[in-house]
Motif scaffolding. Structure first.
Motif, PDB file in Angstrom:
ATOM      1  N   GLY A  66      -3.201  -2.651  -1.681  1.00 17.88           N
ATOM      2  CA  GLY A  66      -3.807  -2.119  -0.470  1.00 17.88           C
ATOM      3  C   GLY A  66      -3.561  -2.939   0.776  1.00 17.88           C
ATOM      4  O   GLY A  66      -4.079  -2.608   1.846  1.00 17.88           O
ATOM      5  N   THR A  67      -2.742  -3.983   0.679  1.00 20.77           N
ATOM      6  CA  THR A  67      -2.475  -4.816   1.847  1.00 20.77           C
ATOM      7  C   THR A  67      -1.281  -4.283   2.630  1.00 20.77           C
ATOM      8  O   THR A  67      -0.439  -3.570   2.103  1.00 20.77           O
ATOM      9  CB  THR A  67      -2.180  -6.271   1.431  1.00 20.77           C
ATOM     10  N   ASP A 122       0.854  -1.189   0.000  1.00 21.39           N
ATOM     11  CA  ASP A 122       0.000   0.000   0.000  1.00 21.39           C
ATOM     12  C   ASP A 122       0.888   1.237   0.000  1.00 21.39           C
ATOM     13  O   ASP A 122       1.334   1.704   1.042  1.00 21.39           O
ATOM     14  CB  ASP A 122      -0.899  -0.017   1.242  1.00 21.39           C
ATOM     15  N   ARG A 139      -2.029   6.048  -5.849  1.00 21.14           N
ATOM     16  CA  ARG A 139      -1.865   4.926  -4.931  1.00 21.14           C
ATOM     17  C   ARG A 139      -1.475   3.680  -5.711  1.00 21.14           C
ATOM     18  O   ARG A 139      -2.038   3.400  -6.773  1.00 21.14           O
ATOM     19  CB  ARG A 139      -3.170   4.678  -4.176  1.00 21.14           C
ATOM     20  N   THR A 186       1.292   5.194  -1.304  1.00 21.35           N
ATOM     21  CA  THR A 186       0.740   6.427  -1.850  1.00 21.35           C
ATOM     22  C   THR A 186       1.897   7.358  -2.181  1.00 21.35           C
ATOM     23  O   THR A 186       2.800   7.541  -1.360  1.00 21.35           O
ATOM     24  CB  THR A 186      -0.202   7.111  -0.853  1.00 21.35           C
ATOM     25  N   PRO A 237       0.362   1.046   5.448  1.00 18.86           N
ATOM     26  CA  PRO A 237       0.502   2.049   4.394  1.00 18.86           C
ATOM     27  C   PRO A 237       1.808   2.831   4.499  1.00 18.86           C
ATOM     28  O   PRO A 237       2.315   3.082   5.586  1.00 18.86           O
ATOM     29  CB  PRO A 237      -0.705   2.962   4.620  1.00 18.86           C
TER      30      PRO A 237
END
Length: 429
Positions: free
Chosen positions: A33-34, A17, A29, A19, A37
């Motif tokens: 998403g795992t 994850d 991003r 950004t 972050p």
């Protein structure tokens, strides 16, 4: 966002994850998403372009100089995300392969480690303030891979285990053996051998800072009659010696000097002698040194493959009598160093400045990720001149370690025998 960089990140980040805020304020991003972050912000367009074209050098420079910031997570988290996704595949991008080929062209110039250049390279790193190293090293100032013979070992305990492990492989069978420590650092290995095995040790270094501390430690320990430290290049040292040990120095020799190094070791080693080489290396095929590390941390450094070591050993007429590959031990060592440095970062900043602290953070983070997810390991290579110098099984090593543990328990210097320091406990908290 720079299109080259966007293409690279899209191809690279399969999971995680990330950004990224680009220099124009755009937010993108990446990953699935795992995981925890991470947020990277480019502060200048120049930093963004540089990282896109030459990430191996320019990302570290951009972080060091403030061109990028990690606004969520840490620089270690960022590098871990990249290398857990990529492994060594990051080097397969066409433009990165082109950069690597260009660096190979002038590698021999960079690594032309003549005696004069070798001294200058050593002073660049090891003559930094001794107070800096006090911030993150163990009590014995071991600046090399520790040996974690227990998963929950503290840094001091693991560094003590490293010295014990190496001493056992050197097979000290009587007191008074003449021993050469090539690249003796602040004297910890020599002190251990003189104190516990009654060795007559000569330690050589190219660092004035290390020399002064090593000599003071020998005097304070009452071992100066059996422990001598001096500024000397391995090429100018005279033997013979019964034992030779070199810990964390071979990385500074340079690949074009490997034959000279091992031929000199063969000349210095007594006919019945034993040598132990402890060095960072690569389990993969030979490759360039990381560009950022080479430019800012260890100029002239090179990490060998086992094949490169073996070929030069063969040409020198030495025998490889034992090899051990330490996997992940250095990753754990550097984790302790990173935690300790972070806990005392303000003190480091007072010694130097913010730019230095960011450089050091990047160096430690990049080094740990290299040992966790790239091809870096540590080799311990035992060498002899005769095939029958040592027993034909490794039982003698285990027996020697057991004897040394008992000697350490009797040691009257509590700081050397300590299993955990306050710094370890603070880092754990």
């Amino acid at each position: 966002m720079n299109r080259i960089l966007a293409t690279y990140l899209k191809h690279l980040l399969v999971f995680g994850d990330l950004t990224v805020t680009d220099s124009d304020g755009g937010v993108t991003r990446w990953g699935d998403g795992t995981g925890d972050p991470v947020h990277l912000r480019f502060n200048t367009a120049a930093a963004e372009r540089g990282v896109a074209i030459n990430p191996g050098l320019k990302f570290g420079e951009a972080y060091m100089n403030g061109g990028v910031d990690i606004t969520e997570g840490t620089i270690f988290d960022m590098l871990a995300l990249v290398f857990r996704n990529a492994g060594n595949k990051a080097q397969n991008e066409p433009w990165m392969r082109a950069i690597a080929r260009l660096r190979l062209i002038y590698r021999r110039v960079i690594q032309n480690n003549t005696p004069q250049r070798a001294r200058r390279n050593v002073k660049h790193h090891y003559d930094l303030s001794s107070e800096l190293y006090d911030l993150f090293l163990d009590v014995d100032r071991q600046y090399s891979c520790a040996y974690f013979d227990r998963p929950d070992a503290g840094l001091d305990e693991a560094q003590l285990a490293k010295k014990r492990h190496i001493a056992a492989k050197l097979a000290f069978d009587r007191p008074g053996l003449k021993t050469l420590d090539i690249g003796c650092g602040w004297g910890g290995m020599g002190l251990y051998l003189a104190r516990h095995l009654s060795a007559d040790v000569t330690g050589i270094t190219l660092s004035d800072e290390q020399l002064g501390i090593a000599r003071s430690r020998a005097d304070e320990a009452g071992l100066s009659d059996h422990l001598h430290f001096e500024i000397a290049d391995y090429r100018d040292t005279a033997g013979p010696f019964d034992r030779i040990v070199s810990v964390g120095m071979f990385e500074h020799v340079g690949v074009d000097f490997y034959d000279d190094y091992f031929r000199q070791c063969a000349r210095l080693l007594d006919e019945d002698g034993v040598m132990l080489l402890h060095t960072i290396g690569r389990w993969d095929e030979p490759a360039n040194t990381n560009a950022f590390i080479n430019k800012y941390i260890f100029p002239g450094g090179y990490l060998p493959s086992l094949s490169q070591i073996a070929h030069s050993v063969e040409r020198a007429g030495l025998i490889i009598s034992d090899v051990e590959v330490l996997r992940l031990h250095y990753a754990e060592t550097i984790r302790h160093w990173r935690d300790r440095f972070a806990a005392r970062r303000d003190e480091a900043k007072a010694l130097y400045d913010e730019r230095f602290c960011r450089m050091w953070e990047f160096y430690l983070a990049a080094s740990e990720t290299a040992f966790r997810w790239q091809d870096c390991v540590v080799f311990q290579v035992q060498l002899t001149r005769k095939v029958d110098t040592l027993p034909i099984t490794r039982d003698y090593m285990l027996e020697a370690e057991a004897r040394l543990r008992e000697l350490e328990r009797r040691d009257t210097v509590p700081s050397i025998a300590a299993e955990r320091t306050n710094a370890d406990r603070q880092a754990a908290e």
